[in-house]
Design an enzyme around this catalytic site. Structure first.
Site, mmCIF file in Angstrom:
data_model
loop_
_atom_site.group_PDB
_atom_site.id
_atom_site.type_symbol
_atom_site.label_atom_id
_atom_site.label_comp_id
_atom_site.label_asym_id
_atom_site.label_seq_id
_atom_site.Cartn_x
_atom_site.Cartn_y
_atom_site.Cartn_z
ATOM 1 N N THR A 59 13.483 -57.029 107.824
ATOM 2 C CA THR A 59 13.236 -57.887 108.757
ATOM 3 C C THR A 59 14.575 -58.663 109.145
ATOM 4 O O THR A 59 15.115 -58.871 110.195
ATOM 5 C CB THR A 59 12.118 -59.073 108.917
ATOM 6 O OG1 THR A 59 10.811 -58.268 108.640
ATOM 7 C CG2 THR A 59 12.129 -59.611 110.029
ATOM 8 N N GLU A 82 -12.009 -58.385 76.738
ATOM 9 C CA GLU A 82 -13.411 -57.722 77.090
ATOM 10 C C GLU A 82 -13.278 -56.152 76.701
ATOM 11 O O GLU A 82 -14.464 -55.587 76.676
ATOM 12 C CB GLU A 82 -13.681 -58.139 78.472
ATOM 13 C CG GLU A 82 -14.176 -59.479 78.579
ATOM 14 C CD GLU A 82 -14.422 -59.679 80.221
ATOM 15 O OE1 GLU A 82 -15.776 -59.071 80.612
ATOM 16 O OE2 GLU A 82 -13.940 -60.616 80.761
ATOM 17 N N TYR A 89 8.815 -56.566 116.352
ATOM 18 C CA TYR A 89 10.383 -56.188 116.000
ATOM 19 C C TYR A 89 10.248 -54.813 115.303
ATOM 20 O O TYR A 89 9.145 -54.533 114.658
ATOM 21 C CB TYR A 89 11.167 -57.156 115.281
ATOM 22 C CG TYR A 89 10.661 -57.361 113.852
ATOM 23 C CD1 TYR A 89 9.419 -58.392 113.946
ATOM 24 C CD2 TYR A 89 11.037 -56.805 112.877
ATOM 25 C CE1 TYR A 89 8.924 -58.430 112.448
ATOM 26 C CE2 TYR A 89 10.642 -56.797 111.782
ATOM 27 C CZ TYR A 89 9.547 -57.732 111.390
ATOM 28 O OH TYR A 89 9.016 -57.927 110.115
ATOM 29 N N THR A 134 11.027 -57.828 102.919
ATOM 30 C CA THR A 134 10.533 -58.726 102.187
ATOM 31 C C THR A 134 8.997 -58.242 101.427
ATOM 32 O O THR A 134 8.507 -58.431 100.451
ATOM 33 C CB THR A 134 9.694 -60.070 102.752
ATOM 34 O OG1 THR A 134 8.983 -59.641 103.899
ATOM 35 C CG2 THR A 134 10.902 -60.969 103.088
ATOM 36 N N ASP A 135 8.530 -57.062 102.429
ATOM 37 C CA ASP A 135 7.316 -56.630 101.759
ATOM 38 C C ASP A 135 7.331 -55.900 100.335
ATOM 39 O O ASP A 135 6.301 -56.266 99.417
ATOM 40 C CB ASP A 135 6.885 -55.522 102.576
ATOM 41 C CG ASP A 135 6.394 -55.574 103.812
ATOM 42 O OD1 ASP A 135 6.345 -57.026 104.326
ATOM 43 O OD2 ASP A 135 6.056 -55.068 104.770
ATOM 44 N N LYS A 168 5.638 -61.854 96.931
ATOM 45 C CA LYS A 168 5.262 -62.236 98.182
ATOM 46 C C LYS A 168 3.979 -62.678 98.458
ATOM 47 O O LYS A 168 2.814 -62.144 98.226
ATOM 48 C CB LYS A 168 5.561 -61.138 99.152
ATOM 49 C CG LYS A 168 5.502 -61.604 100.623
ATOM 50 C CD LYS A 168 5.927 -60.442 101.704
ATOM 51 C CE LYS A 168 5.870 -60.867 103.004
ATOM 52 N NZ LYS A 168 6.179 -59.722 103.983
HETATM 53 N N1 ASP Z 1 8.067 -55.176 106.857
HETATM 54 C C1 ASP Z 1 9.359 -55.790 106.703
HETATM 55 C C2 ASP Z 1 9.776 -55.068 105.622
HETATM 56 O O1 ASP Z 1 9.679 -55.429 104.381
HETATM 57 C C3 ASP Z 1 9.040 -57.397 106.474
HETATM 58 C C4 ASP Z 1 10.150 -58.062 105.972
HETATM 59 O O2 ASP Z 1 11.169 -57.883 105.759
HETATM 60 O O3 ASP Z 1 10.034 -59.409 106.260
HETATM 61 O O4 ASP Z 1 11.019 -54.569 105.743
#
Ligand code: ASP
Length: 348
Positions: free
Chosen positions: A32, A305, A45, A111-112, A184
């Protein structure tokens, strides 16, 4: 006269060396932070559209703190991150440091799956110089985009002498996180990352870096995990546990003869009887089965367990299932010995 000339030359060399800014190479992968939307007010986007040189151009202030070069390694949303891109990043990062091409590396990343790439690099980059990942939650075209600030902060973290020897870091929303611990935690908010077990290890604020914690699991120079351009990774998959889960997915993986399976178990890495029977079959087929947990904090305890010795399983310790997979993939490159693999989880 000759003497004065050589002193002048010497002083020039010393001063220009002192004036030299730290060299940072940005390895860009998309996400992103490089995303472009249809308008400033729309959340929708496409990730990975904007080249790294444009992103660097968007933060001119950075020229005062670092000598930056950008390299586009990939342009993907990180849901499309691949082992092939991990391999490229690992090889290039080690090469940059081995050839002294830079003093630090920043990786821009969606971020994923950023936490997976971060931990992977943490385990395979065999140098003490900083490697810092960052990204953004809002695309570059959004109002109040967080990318430029996150990138500037990540470079600030990367050039700080305090960041050396801390393994791979993630700098995000003014927090500094250990790549092994971070996760995340929000699907859309700008404070997307957190470390449920340890909290952030530091903060970057107003161009200054401060650390409050040191990880006990640093790998750095002594890493036993090596990746080359020819490394062929074993296949390790993750299977989620939930109430009344049928064993079909486990059975499919056994039939596919995968090398390892991580179970995102419930609570302390538990699973139901149907899974138990399938796990027994997987183990006797020579597949390494690691018990992890879908619960975001705490650790999975050996012989609690579940009798791991009898069942032939290992545990993830406090690694999330997605990071346990990374560890198992790298561990299996070195050994198939269950006890040795378990030690990797406890040590790194
Ligand atoms: N889907 C995007 C990615 O992981 C989300 C992000 O970058 O925040 O590239």
């Amino acid at each position: 006269m000759k003497k004065i000339l050589s002193i002048t030359v010497l002083l020039f060399v010393v001063f220009s060396a002192l004036a030299q800014l730290p060299r940072v190479i940005i390895l860009a992968t998309g996400g992103t932070i490089a995303g472009a939307g249809a308008s400033a007010t729309r959340a929708g986007y496409t990730a990975g559209k904007i080249p790294i040189d444009d992103l660097i151009g968007g933060i001119p202030a950075v020229k005062k703190i670092a000598d930056i070069t950008g390299e586009q390694v990939a342009s993907v949303g990180s849901q499309d991150m691949t082992i092939d891109i991990w391999r490229k990043l690992a090889v290039r990062a080690n090469e940059i440091f081995a050839k002294n091409e830079a003093d630090a590396i920043v990786v821009t990343h969606g971020t994923d799956t950023q936490e997976e790439t971060g931990y992977f690099l943490d385990l395979v980059v065999a140098h003490a110089k900083p490697v810092v990942l960052t990204g953004s939650m809002r695309p570059a075209t959004a109002i109040s985009a967080d990318g430029p600030k996150n990138l500037y902060d990540a470079i600030t973290v990367a050039v700080s002498p305090k960041s050396k020897g801390r393994g791979v870091l993630i700098s995000f929303n003014e927090g500094i996180f250990d790549a092994r611990e971070v996760m995340k935690l929000s699907t859309t908010k700008v404070n997307a990352f957190g470390s449920p077990n340890s909290g952030p290890i530091g903060q970057v604020y107003d161009g200054k870096v401060e650390y409050y914690m040191t990880s006990m699991r640093e790998v750095n120079v002594k890493t036993p995990f090596a990746v080359t351009a020819n490394t062929k990774f074993p296949r390790v998959d993750i299977v989620y546990m939930y109430a009344d889960a049928p064993p079909d997915l486990l059975n499919t993986l056994i039939d596919k003869k995968v090398d390892g399976i991580v179970i995102a178990g419930v609570g302390n890495g538990n699973f139901n009887k149907a899974y138990m029977d399938a796990v027994k079959r997987a183990v006797s087929a020579g597949i390494i089965v690691c018990r992890a947990s879908r619960t975001p904090s705490g650790r999975v305890v050996l012989e609690d367990e579940i009798n791991d010795e009898e069942l032939g399983t290992i545990v993830s310790d406090d690694l999330t299932p997605q990071k346990a997979r990374v560890m198992l993939m790298l561990g299996l490159l070195n050994t198939k010995d269950r006890k040795q693999l378990q030690q990797y989880f406890f040590k790194y």
